[in-house]
Design a protein around this motif. Structure first.
Motif, PDB file in Angstrom:
ATOM      1  N   LYS A 181       0.958  -1.055  -0.023  1.00 58.27           N
ATOM      2  CA  LYS A 181       0.084   0.117   0.071  1.00 58.27           C
ATOM      3  C   LYS A 181       0.760   1.270   0.000  1.00 58.27           C
ATOM      4  O   LYS A 181       1.365   1.861   1.168  1.00 58.27           O
ATOM      5  CB  LYS A 181      -1.004   0.063   1.245  1.00 58.27           C
ATOM      6  CG  LYS A 181      -1.784  -1.176   1.191  1.00 58.27           C
ATOM      7  CD  LYS A 181      -2.649  -1.009   2.475  1.00 58.27           C
ATOM      8  CE  LYS A 181      -3.519  -2.429   2.712  1.00 58.27           C
ATOM      9  NZ  LYS A 181      -3.980  -2.590   3.936  1.00 58.27           N
ATOM     10  N   PRO A 182       1.169   1.752  -1.123  1.00 55.45           N
ATOM     11  CA  PRO A 182       2.340   2.781  -1.225  1.00 55.45           C
ATOM     12  C   PRO A 182       1.335   4.384  -0.828  1.00 55.45           C
ATOM     13  O   PRO A 182       0.212   4.207  -0.666  1.00 55.45           O
ATOM     14  CB  PRO A 182       2.299   3.127  -2.662  1.00 55.45           C
ATOM     15  CG  PRO A 182       1.160   2.279  -3.453  1.00 55.45           C
ATOM     16  CD  PRO A 182       0.751   1.368  -2.283  1.00 55.45           C
ATOM     17  N   LYS A 191       1.131   6.902  -2.062  1.00 56.61           N
ATOM     18  CA  LYS A 191       0.281   7.609  -3.097  1.00 56.61           C
ATOM     19  C   LYS A 191       0.183   6.467  -4.092  1.00 56.61           C
ATOM     20  O   LYS A 191       0.906   5.601  -4.552  1.00 56.61           O
ATOM     21  CB  LYS A 191       1.449   8.339  -3.875  1.00 56.61           C
ATOM     22  CG  LYS A 191       1.112   9.329  -5.023  1.00 56.61           C
ATOM     23  CD  LYS A 191       2.008  10.698  -4.773  1.00 56.61           C
ATOM     24  CE  LYS A 191       2.127  10.799  -6.288  1.00 56.61           C
ATOM     25  NZ  LYS A 191       3.188  11.861  -6.570  1.00 56.61           N
ATOM     26  N   GLY A 192      -1.122   6.556  -4.811  1.00 54.26           N
ATOM     27  CA  GLY A 192      -1.532   5.500  -5.723  1.00 54.26           C
ATOM     28  C   GLY A 192      -2.254   4.478  -5.146  1.00 54.26           C
ATOM     29  O   GLY A 192      -2.381   4.360  -3.846  1.00 54.26           O
ATOM     30  N   GLY A 193      -2.858   3.715  -6.075  1.00 56.60           N
ATOM     31  CA  GLY A 193      -3.510   2.315  -5.478  1.00 56.60           C
ATOM     32  C   GLY A 193      -2.540   1.452  -5.030  1.00 56.60           C
ATOM     33  O   GLY A 193      -1.521   1.223  -5.339  1.00 56.60           O
ATOM     34  N   PHE A 246      -1.388  -2.527  -4.547  1.00 51.11           N
ATOM     35  CA  PHE A 246      -0.985  -3.704  -5.363  1.00 51.11           C
ATOM     36  C   PHE A 246      -0.483  -4.882  -4.730  1.00 51.11           C
ATOM     37  O   PHE A 246       0.061  -4.800  -3.276  1.00 51.11           O
ATOM     38  CB  PHE A 246       0.003  -3.367  -6.566  1.00 51.11           C
ATOM     39  CG  PHE A 246       1.369  -2.661  -6.059  1.00 51.11           C
ATOM     40  CD1 PHE A 246       2.200  -3.538  -5.976  1.00 51.11           C
ATOM     41  CD2 PHE A 246       1.225  -1.363  -5.713  1.00 51.11           C
ATOM     42  CE1 PHE A 246       3.452  -3.100  -5.703  1.00 51.11           C
ATOM     43  CE2 PHE A 246       2.640  -0.739  -5.516  1.00 51.11           C
ATOM     44  CZ  PHE A 246       3.716  -1.922  -5.407  1.00 51.11           C
ATOM     45  N   THR A 249       2.914  -8.487 -10.592  1.00 52.05           N
ATOM     46  CA  THR A 249       2.382  -7.749  -9.770  1.00 52.05           C
ATOM     47  C   THR A 249       1.005  -7.426 -10.385  1.00 52.05           C
ATOM     48  O   THR A 249       0.801  -7.534 -11.683  1.00 52.05           O
ATOM     49  CB  THR A 249       3.059  -6.037  -9.964  1.00 52.05           C
ATOM     50  OG1 THR A 249       4.562  -6.336  -9.414  1.00 52.05           O
ATOM     51  CG2 THR A 249       2.406  -5.302  -8.982  1.00 52.05           C
ATOM     52  N   ARG A 309      -2.976  -5.281  -9.496  1.00 48.02           N
ATOM     53  CA  ARG A 309      -3.854  -4.409  -8.593  1.00 48.02           C
ATOM     54  C   ARG A 309      -4.366  -5.108  -7.653  1.00 48.02           C
ATOM     55  O   ARG A 309      -5.122  -6.185  -7.746  1.00 48.02           O
ATOM     56  CB  ARG A 309      -4.812  -3.792  -9.465  1.00 48.02           C
ATOM     57  CG  ARG A 309      -4.287  -2.933 -10.795  1.00 48.02           C
ATOM     58  CD  ARG A 309      -5.161  -1.859 -11.494  1.00 48.02           C
ATOM     59  NE  ARG A 309      -6.285  -2.792 -11.995  1.00 48.02           N
ATOM     60  CZ  ARG A 309      -6.492  -3.463 -13.021  1.00 48.02           C
ATOM     61  NH1 ARG A 309      -5.408  -3.654 -13.848  1.00 48.02           N
ATOM     62  NH2 ARG A 309      -7.314  -4.018 -13.436  1.00 48.02           N
TER      63      ARG A 309
END
Length: 166
Positions: free
Chosen positions: A29-30, A32-34, A36, A53, A55
């Motif tokens: 869970k970064p 920033k961004g979604g 994966f 990888t 989503r």
């Protein structure tokens, strides 16, 4: 269908028509961004391992797997022949969607020692030290000094190492 949040090591999934076994996975869970999921997958057809990888929340067809206990009969060139039976537990065949895909050996087997140097006086279980031995399958194993020809020993099938007397 199987979502990425339901992944478990050992599950089999269908990715774009190819069957893979999940070797390991990690939800990321970064800031920033979604989110994966980073995975390491083993292709069932040839054993190749790939990194992939996905989503978070992506869905895949779950693959039905079964385990059948089989008995090894003989080898004919490069082919191995097995017998499906309920009374013997020598080898395990993994079936994926009804097709045999993988043989799983037990973690350890009991085998008789057919060749080794004789133990010397004073060689005891607590004496320490190893010597080479050949077991009935033809494999070479390092065994303790007190093991003699005819003794039955337990050998780890993953590493080929001596475990204990059987």
């Amino acid at each position: 269908m199987l979502s990425t949040n339901q992944f478990k090591n050992g599950n089999h999934i269908d990715v774009e028509g190819t069957i893979f076994k999940i070797v390991e996975f990690q939800h990321v869970k970064p800031g920033k961004g979604g989110a994966f999921v980073r995975t390491k997958l083993r292709r069932a057809s040839d054993g190749a391992v790939i990194d992939r990888t996905f989503r978070a929340g992506e869905k895949f067809r779950a693959v039905r797997t079964e385990v059948h206990r089989l008995q090894y009969l003989y080898r004919d060139g490069s082919d191995a022949h097995f017998m499906d039976t309920e009374s013997y537990e020598q080898l395990v065949m993994l079936y994926i969607d009804g097709q045999p895909a993988d043989v799983q050996l037990p973690s350890a087997i009991d085998v008789a020692v057919t060749e080794t140097e004789p133990g010397l006086r004073g060689d005891t279980a607590s004496g320490g030290g190893n010597k080479p031995a050949v077991v009935e399958t033809g494999a070479r194993v390092q065994v303790p000094l007190f093991i003699n020809i005819g003794d039955v020993v337990r050998v780890d099938t993953r590493s080929g190492d001596y475990v204990s007397r059987a």
